[in-house]
Enzyme design. Sequence first.
Site, PDB file in Angstrom:
ATOM      1  NE  ARG A 261      -3.900   0.538   1.877  1.00 27.89           N
ATOM      2  CZ  ARG A 261      -5.123   0.594   2.384  1.00 27.89           C
ATOM      3  NH1 ARG A 261      -5.373   1.355   3.425  1.00 27.89           N
ATOM      4  NH2 ARG A 261      -6.122  -0.090   1.853  1.00 27.89           N
TER       5      ARG A 261
ATOM      6  CB  CYS B 281     -14.076   1.095  -0.403  1.00 30.82           C
ATOM      7  SG  CYS B 281     -13.645   2.829  -0.220  1.00 30.82           S
TER       8      CYS B 281
ATOM      9  CD  GLN C 136     -12.919  -1.806  -1.313  1.00 32.08           C
ATOM     10  OE1 GLN C 136     -12.159  -1.773  -0.361  1.00 32.08           O
ATOM     11  NE2 GLN C 136     -14.145  -2.307  -1.219  1.00 32.08           N
TER      12      GLN C 136
ATOM     13  CG  HIS D 206      -8.335   0.102  -3.117  1.00 33.65           C
ATOM     14  ND1 HIS D 206      -7.586  -0.997  -2.720  1.00 33.65           N
ATOM     15  CD2 HIS D 206      -9.059   0.478  -2.018  1.00 33.65           C
ATOM     16  CE1 HIS D 206      -7.842  -1.259  -1.456  1.00 33.65           C
ATOM     17  NE2 HIS D 206      -8.723  -0.389  -1.011  1.00 33.65           N
TER      18      HIS D 206
ATOM     19  NE  ARG E  56     -10.435  -5.330   0.166  1.00 32.64           N
ATOM     20  CZ  ARG E  56      -9.773  -4.262   0.622  1.00 32.64           C
ATOM     21  NH1 ARG E  56     -10.427  -3.271   1.155  1.00 32.64           N
ATOM     22  NH2 ARG E  56      -8.457  -4.167   0.491  1.00 32.64           N
TER      23      ARG E  56
ATOM     24  CG  ASP F  63     -13.511   6.115  -1.358  1.00 38.08           C
ATOM     25  OD1 ASP F  63     -13.484   6.015  -0.115  1.00 38.08           O
ATOM     26  OD2 ASP F  63     -12.482   6.005  -2.069  1.00 38.08           O
TER      27      ASP F  63
END
Length: 311
Positions: free
Chosen positions: A102, A265, A132, A129, A293, A225
Site C-alpha cells: 500500500r 469501500c 477493493q 485499489h 475482502r 468513497d
Amino acid sequence: MALKDLITIHDLTSREVAKIFQTAGELKSDPRAFGNALSGCSVALIFEKPSLRTRVTFDLGATQMGASCVYLDHQGVRLGERESVKDMALNLERWVDVIVARTYSHETVIELAAHSAVPVINGLSEFSHPCQGLTDYFTLTEKVGPDLKGFSLAYVGDGNNTCHSLIFGAAKLGAHIRVGTPKGYEPAAEVVKLARREARRTGAKIEVVNDPFEAVDGVQAVYTDVWASMGFEAETERRREIFSSYRVTRKLMAAAARGAYFMHCLPAHRGDEVDAQVIDSSCAIVYDQAENRLHTQKAIMLLLVRANQEK
Ligand code: CP
Ligand code: NVA
C-alpha cells in the site's frame, strides 16, 4: 493466471477476473479445504498508509492458507528513503513468496513489481485499489447472480483510486458505470479511455457526468468513497464545500432503482459523503464488501503464487 502481479484491474483478462471470483467463492464456502494451500509460503505486507480492512484480511487470509506474514509499516520501511525500492524488491524476493504493498505513489508499486521475481499485489495506491474493486463486483455477483453484464452502478464523489478500479472492473465485466463528480474531480482521462476501449468488446458502458442525480438515475447500486483520500487530508475542509451536494442521502438513493444497493469501500464518514440513514439502512451492503475482502484477496494471493511457482 498469466499475470505475475496485480497492479490494476485493467491488467487482468475478463477470464482471469472470472477465475478470481470462482476461487473466492470456493474459498468462502469451504475455507478449510484451502488450509494448506500456501503452506510454507511467506507474505510481506508493506503499508505506507493506515489500513484496517486490507491489512487484517491479507494477514488473516494468508495465515488461514498456511502462510506466514511479515508486516512492514512506514516507519519500518520508508520506501525509497532508507534504500531504493529496487533494492527492497531484490531483498524481499529472496525471503517471501508474495508482496502486498500500500503506497502513496502508484509508481512505487510498479517499481516493486518490475524488480521482484515474486508477485506484487497493489493494496491501494493513489491511482488504483484493485483488490477493493474486485471484491465489490464479487459481492455484487453474490447479490444478483454471476453475470454482471448490463448491471448498472453509479459512483458518486471523488474520481479517485477506488473509482478507477470500479471503472476498470465494469469494463472487464460488461457492467454499466456512471460516475458523478464535481468538475475538476473526474476520474483520470487515461482510465476512462482504456476502459471505453475495453467496453467495445464487453458491452460495458462508461459514463462520466457532473450531476449526482443524473449519475444515480435508475441504477441498481450507488457507490461512494471518502471525499479526501489518504494523502489529501490537507484538502478536507475545501473538499467538504466542493462535494457537499454529492453526499449520498435518502433523496439521492430515491433517484436510483427501487431496492438499489448502497456500497462503500470504508472507512466511511457519516454526514460527509454518506448520511447515516443510508449507510446504516438495509440497502447498505458495506459489511458484505468488507467481509469479502478476505475471500477475494485469498483467491488473488493463491492464484498469483501458484502461477509463479509453475513458471
Ligand atoms: N477499504 C479499505 O481498503 O480499507 P482499509 O483502508 O481499512 O484497508
Ligand atoms: N480513496 C480512499 C480509499 C480508502 C480505502 C483512500 O485512498 O484513502
